[in-house]
Design an enzyme around this catalytic site. Sequence first.
Site, PDB file in Angstrom:
ATOM      1  N   ARG A 187      44.048  28.420  28.523  1.00 53.69           N
ATOM      2  CA  ARG A 187      44.098  28.437  29.991  1.00 53.69           C
ATOM      3  C   ARG A 187      43.133  27.399  30.557  1.00 53.69           C
ATOM      4  NH1 ARG A 187      42.959  34.534  31.215  1.00 53.69           N
ATOM      5  NH2 ARG A 187      42.936  33.773  33.379  1.00 53.69           N
ATOM      6  N   CYS A 248      35.766  31.406  36.301  1.00 57.87           N
ATOM      7  CA  CYS A 248      36.895  31.848  35.479  1.00 57.87           C
ATOM      8  C   CYS A 248      38.153  31.649  36.314  1.00 57.87           C
ATOM      9  CB  CYS A 248      36.714  33.301  35.020  1.00 57.87           C
ATOM     10  SG  CYS A 248      36.427  34.474  36.366  1.00 57.87           S
ATOM     11  N   LYS A 250      39.279  34.341  38.654  1.00 61.06           N
ATOM     12  CA  LYS A 250      39.089  35.047  39.920  1.00 61.06           C
ATOM     13  C   LYS A 250      37.723  35.711  40.030  1.00 61.06           C
ATOM     14  CE  LYS A 250      41.882  38.874  38.065  1.00 61.06           C
ATOM     15  NZ  LYS A 250      43.093  39.699  38.287  1.00 61.06           N
TER      16      LYS A 250
END
Length: 297
Positions: A187, A248, A250
């Site tokens: 991610r 990160c 959120k």
Amino acid sequence: MVHQVLYRALVSTKWLAESIRSGKVGPSLRVLDASWYSPGTRQARKEYQERHVPGASFFDIEECRDTTSPYEMMLPSEAHFGDYVGNLGISNDTHVVVYDGDDLGSFYAPRVWWMFRVFGHRTVSVLNGGFRNWLKEGHPVTSEPSRPEPAVFKATLNRSLLKTYEQVLENLQSKRFQLVDSRAQGRYLGTQPEPDAVGLDSGHIRGSVNVPFMNFLTEDGFEKSPEELRAIFQDKKVDLSQPLIATCRKGVTACHIALAAYLCGKPDVAVYDGSWSEWFRRAPPETRVSQGKSGKA
């Protein structure tokens, strides 16, 4: 050394079980189940209603947030937080112990630990090993709802533990803070999608370093030792003697970075509350880095 005067960030399942057995849960000790799961997977409140640590209240992170923000999980106001936790029987003199039921051992509990700290509360701890190990070790559970007497909690925002979009953007020039991203490597790189995200490509803030939060946990779901945590930071060339911002997607798993650093004696890690979900939507394209098919995120 500084970590010797810090309040204990972790308590053991054994300690909590003994505290419950000896009747200490009350105005001076409150327990919170801070579980949250992606929609369509598990139902946190339903699981709490079925079984939880005796005396624990459910901390609903969907309720205790800024519901007017377009970004995920942003901090509530001082008044909102104070009223919310006051209704859970928590005062400024209460020791708060937070856990969650995630299979990893800990996921959302460090976020709530950080929320208390950012609102000026010192005496807050995470249950090391979480509900997963509470169950595994055979400690008692109940379905009986907790009905604590409401208390007064005065929240005072500690701005040094919180960073805004504007501050992180300025930091790209000043480089006063190291920026550490706690998401999984794919991610962060932009090669794997953000789960359950509509209109949010993966990738990272330019100049950030990737330290996936799961590295801080053992396979059994416990926090690693301070020595192991320091080695993880050192391996990624993160200098704990220097200022640090955690990010990160959120603002949730970033709090694992704050917790791990705290356990190493560094209590001043700031969390970028909007994190990638805000950055992706607001920041200049050249500040968003991705190895995905579209290049820049």
